[in-house]
Enzyme design. Structure first.
Site, PDB file in Angstrom:
ATOM      1  N   HIS A 118       0.570  -0.945  -0.425  1.00  0.00           N
ATOM      2  CA  HIS A 118      -0.384  -0.322  -0.099  1.00  0.00           C
ATOM      3  C   HIS A 118       0.526   1.553   0.701  1.00  0.00           C
ATOM      4  CE1 HIS A 118      -2.947   2.618   1.001  1.00  0.00           C
ATOM      5  NE2 HIS A 118      -3.766   2.060   1.034  1.00  0.00           N
ATOM      6  N   ASP A 151      -7.739  -5.376  -0.036  1.00  0.00           N
ATOM      7  CA  ASP A 151      -8.356  -6.629  -1.038  1.00  0.00           C
ATOM      8  C   ASP A 151      -7.566  -7.771  -0.902  1.00  0.00           C
ATOM      9  OD1 ASP A 151     -10.174  -3.950  -2.150  1.00  0.00           O
ATOM     10  OD2 ASP A 151      -8.058  -3.730  -3.369  1.00  0.00           O
TER      11      ASP A 151
HETATM   12  N1  CMC Z   1       4.092  -7.668  -5.368  1.00  0.00           N
HETATM   13  C1  CMC Z   1       5.967  -8.035  -5.248  1.00  0.00           C
HETATM   14  N2  CMC Z   1       6.334  -6.607  -5.067  1.00  0.00           N
HETATM   15  C2  CMC Z   1       5.357  -5.772  -4.710  1.00  0.00           C
HETATM   16  C3  CMC Z   1       4.562  -5.480  -4.586  1.00  0.00           C
HETATM   17  C4  CMC Z   1       2.991  -6.753  -4.537  1.00  0.00           C
HETATM   18  N3  CMC Z   1       2.706  -6.726  -4.146  1.00  0.00           N
HETATM   19  N4  CMC Z   1       3.995  -4.215  -4.143  1.00  0.00           N
HETATM   20  C5  CMC Z   1       5.011  -3.225  -3.951  1.00  0.00           C
HETATM   21  N5  CMC Z   1       6.584  -4.362  -4.276  1.00  0.00           N
HETATM   22  C6  CMC Z   1       7.192  -3.839  -4.715  1.00  0.00           C
HETATM   23  C7  CMC Z   1       7.759  -3.244  -6.063  1.00  0.00           C
HETATM   24  O1  CMC Z   1       8.459  -3.228  -6.668  1.00  0.00           O
HETATM   25  C8  CMC Z   1       9.124  -2.208  -4.900  1.00  0.00           C
HETATM   26  O2  CMC Z   1      10.197  -2.618  -4.818  1.00  0.00           O
HETATM   27  P1  CMC Z   1      11.853  -1.714  -5.114  1.00  0.00           P
HETATM   28  O3  CMC Z   1      11.802  -0.647  -3.871  1.00  0.00           O
HETATM   29  O4  CMC Z   1      12.745  -2.970  -5.456  1.00  0.00           O
HETATM   30  O5  CMC Z   1      11.390  -1.109  -6.623  1.00  0.00           O
HETATM   31  C9  CMC Z   1       8.670  -1.636  -3.542  1.00  0.00           C
HETATM   32  O6  CMC Z   1       7.178  -2.887  -3.330  1.00  0.00           O
HETATM   33  C10 CMC Z   1       7.269  -0.369  -3.752  1.00  0.00           C
HETATM   34  O7  CMC Z   1       6.847  -0.758  -4.505  1.00  0.00           O
HETATM   35  P2  CMC Z   1       6.123   1.177  -5.643  1.00  0.00           P
HETATM   36  O8  CMC Z   1       4.823  -0.058  -6.419  1.00  0.00           O
HETATM   37  O9  CMC Z   1       6.974   1.697  -5.398  1.00  0.00           O
HETATM   38  O10 CMC Z   1       4.448   0.905  -4.326  1.00  0.00           O
HETATM   39  P3  CMC Z   1       3.341   2.059  -4.088  1.00  0.00           P
HETATM   40  O11 CMC Z   1       3.341   2.626  -2.988  1.00  0.00           O
HETATM   41  O12 CMC Z   1       3.932   2.788  -5.686  1.00  0.00           O
HETATM   42  O13 CMC Z   1       2.609   1.288  -4.960  1.00  0.00           O
HETATM   43  C11 CMC Z   1       0.706  -0.561  -4.489  1.00  0.00           C
HETATM   44  C12 CMC Z   1       2.042   0.710  -4.416  1.00  0.00           C
HETATM   45  C13 CMC Z   1      -0.984  -0.319  -3.626  1.00  0.00           C
HETATM   46  C14 CMC Z   1      -0.079  -0.329  -6.340  1.00  0.00           C
HETATM   47  C15 CMC Z   1       1.303  -1.900  -5.039  1.00  0.00           C
HETATM   48  O14 CMC Z   1       1.624  -2.134  -3.410  1.00  0.00           O
HETATM   49  C16 CMC Z   1       0.902  -2.661  -5.564  1.00  0.00           C
HETATM   50  O15 CMC Z   1       0.392  -2.521  -7.017  1.00  0.00           O
HETATM   51  N6  CMC Z   1       0.190  -3.762  -4.841  1.00  0.00           N
HETATM   52  C17 CMC Z   1      -0.917  -5.209  -5.595  1.00  0.00           C
HETATM   53  C18 CMC Z   1      -1.906  -4.486  -6.488  1.00  0.00           C
HETATM   54  C19 CMC Z   1      -2.783  -4.015  -4.958  1.00  0.00           C
HETATM   55  O16 CMC Z   1      -2.771  -4.469  -4.113  1.00  0.00           O
HETATM   56  N7  CMC Z   1      -3.472  -2.536  -4.669  1.00  0.00           N
HETATM   57  C20 CMC Z   1      -4.666  -1.889  -3.554  1.00  0.00           C
HETATM   58  C21 CMC Z   1      -4.376  -1.296  -2.958  1.00  0.00           C
HETATM   59  S1  CMC Z   1      -4.936  -1.330  -1.205  1.00  0.00           S
HETATM   60  C22 CMC Z   1      -6.482  -0.827  -1.987  1.00  0.00           C
HETATM   61  C23 CMC Z   1      -7.364   0.097  -2.759  1.00  0.00           C
HETATM   62  O17 CMC Z   1      -6.115   1.225  -3.016  1.00  0.00           O
HETATM   63  O18 CMC Z   1      -7.715   0.320  -4.118  1.00  0.00           O
END
Ligand code: CMC
Length: 431
Positions: free
Chosen positions: A309, A366
């Site tokens: 998140h 989720d």
């Molecule tokens: N699986 C594997 N690696 C992950 C994941 C994941 N679900 N989420 C983040 N990472 C890694 C990412 O690759 C990055 O690694 P590094 O620092 O080595 O490059 C690090 O963690 C930080 O990730 P980010 O993409 O920069 O984080 P963000 O804050 O931009 O994204 C997120 C947040 C929720 C979009 C992301 O964690 C994600 O894609 N999660 C899966 C989708 C999901 O479950 N979304 C629902 C969010 S909660 C409900 C809502 O908001 O609607």
């Protein structure tokens, strides 16, 4: 708000500087007000994904991502989940205070008496192919509300804004159920006013004309809880979209329809559908390790859906509540879902894996919601629609707050241009 402290920013090359006030809210870190930065120094700020940027002031919802705190109008989500109902929470988000009995009865009455769709709007569904995704139908149908209620759509009139909020919260379940029923070829069902909000929705979803529907009370209770937990989440992607569209003066139905489309993406509300599909793909607990390894592989775009998140870096308080409810629902409904075993194994494996621990990736809201929806008989493609029904309360509360805030301006970010320098047009025969 206090602006007694100042941060001074100096551009060493030009010696131009800006004195930027520090703004504090009721809770949370102070923010540097960069409103005069461009005028003072000629520079913009750059923050893709808005990791360090507050786009607005808001009194609706507070999140402390490090401590796992979520407050609606100051009330902890745990207390609301235990003691309140979705409709009461919707009132709270809109009005800022919990309603007394008279206020709640009046709100409930208004919502109950705005649940029907315009008869002509029902024809709208005939235009969709039977296998259209329900989110596509929902977004289009909600946008089309502005075609039905244009006479009282003065966004500057507080009464019109209030009416739009009532209409949206009331009609969303009716439209959502219609999306589902159209996709399976069932006749659309009218809302039954003798039922409460969530029960009414479940009847519109599942009741057939030929026989009465008997529902376990745990179904309505679980859905009501999920709606409470999804009702608002401050400036997430869809709410920010609603506000950005709202900032142009667009009507509330158009603004909320834009929020629905933003919610659809798998990084946001679409994650609940993606989680279930991913759990099904993993299939059995013994394949969890492979999935975790794929998620850690930087050469593989695979991510564990339902993990991570932007704001919560300790735990998602909503996930904690849902996890408990998930077990309760499955046992009370007598559902023995093997996907729950896969989910628990996945959670366990990820929580002790360095990759996830170092990046503070915890199960989010989720992760478990899809398993509950599935146990309630809600098809996977409807999961994000369920999220949208609940989030409508938050979206419209933000849209109203935005219109009540004096001096609001159109949202208009800047950019760092990385394209070609100026060049002259070359005629086709010379290229
Ligand atoms: N699986 C594997 N690696 C992950 C994941 C994941 N679900 N989420 C983040 N990472 C890694 C990412 O690759 C990055 O690694 P590094 O620092 O080595 O490059 C690090 O963690 C930080 O990730 P980010 O993409 O920069 O984080 P963000 O804050 O931009 O994204 C997120 C947040 C929720 C979009 C992301 O964690 C994600 O894609 N999660 C899966 C989708 C999901 O479950 N979304 C629902 C969010 S909660 C409900 C809502 O908001 O609607």
């Amino acid at each position: 708000m206090s602006d007694s402290k100042i941060v001074k920013l100096v551009d060493e090359s030009s010696q131009r500087s800006s004195e930027l006030p520090l703004l504090s809210g009721t809770l949370g870190p102070a923010c540097i007000d960069i409103g005069t930065l461009y005028k003072d120094t000629g520079h913009f700020t750059y923050d893709p994904g808005y990791g360090s940027t507050a786009s607005t002031k808001s009194a609706i919802t507070y999140i402390d991502g490090d401590e796992g705190v979520l407050l609606y109008r100051g009330y902890p989500i745990e207390q609301l989940a235990e003691k309140s109902s979705f409709l009461e929470v919707a009132y709270l988000l809109l009005h800022g205070e919990l309603p007394n009995q008279i206020q709640f009865s009046s709100f409930d009455h208004q919502i109950t008496h705005h649940t029907m769709m315009h008869e002509s709007q029902k024809n709208f569904f005939q235009g969709f192919h039977h296998d259209a995704h329900p989110m596509a139908m929902l977004a289009a149908s909600v946008a089309s509300l502005s075609a039905f209620y244009h006479d009282d759509l003065n966004v500057d009139d507080p009464e019109d804004r209030k009416l739009a909020a009532i209409r949206l919260i009331a009609k969303m379940p009716t439209i959502a159920a219609a999306c589902y029923r159209y996709s399976i070829g069932w006749p659309l069902r009218y809302p039954r006013n003798n039922l409460e909000y969530v029960d009414r929705f479940l009847h519109m979803m599942f009741e057939v004309p030929s026989e009465p529907l008997t529902l376990s009370p745990v179904a309505a209770k679980a859905l009501d809880l999920l709606f409470i937990l999804h009702a608002d989440h401050e400036q997430n992607a869809s709410t920010s979209t609603v506000r950005l569209v709202g900032s142009t003066g667009a009507n509330p139905y158009a603004s909320i329809a834009a929020g629905i489309t933003a919610l659809w993406g798998p990084a946001h509300g679409g994650a609940n559908e993606a989680v279930l599909k991913q759990l099904q793909e993993i299939g059995t607990a013994d394949k969890v390790e492979t999935a975790v390894n794929r998620a850690k592989d930087k050469n593989d775009s695979f991510r564990l859906m339902g993990f991570g998140h932007r704001v919560y870096k300790n735990f998602d308080p909503r996930a904690k509540i849902i996890r408990e409810m998930c077990h309760k629902v499955l046992s009370e409904l007598g559902v023995n879902d093997p996907l729950l075993e896969v989910a628990m194994k996945l959670e366990e494996a990820a929580l002790k894996d360095d990759y996830f621990v170092e990046r503070k990736l915890y199960p989010n809201v989720d992760f478990y919601s899809g398993i509950i929806y599935k146990a309630l008989g809600i098809p996977t493609e409807m999961f994000t629609v369920m999220f949208a029904i609940a989030r409508t309360a938050g979206w419209i509360a933000h849209w109203i707050e935005q219109h009540e805030t004096p001096g609001a301006r159109i949202g208009r970010p800047r950019q760092i241009y990385t394209g070609s320098d100026v060049r002259n047009y070359i005629p086709t025969d010379k290229r």
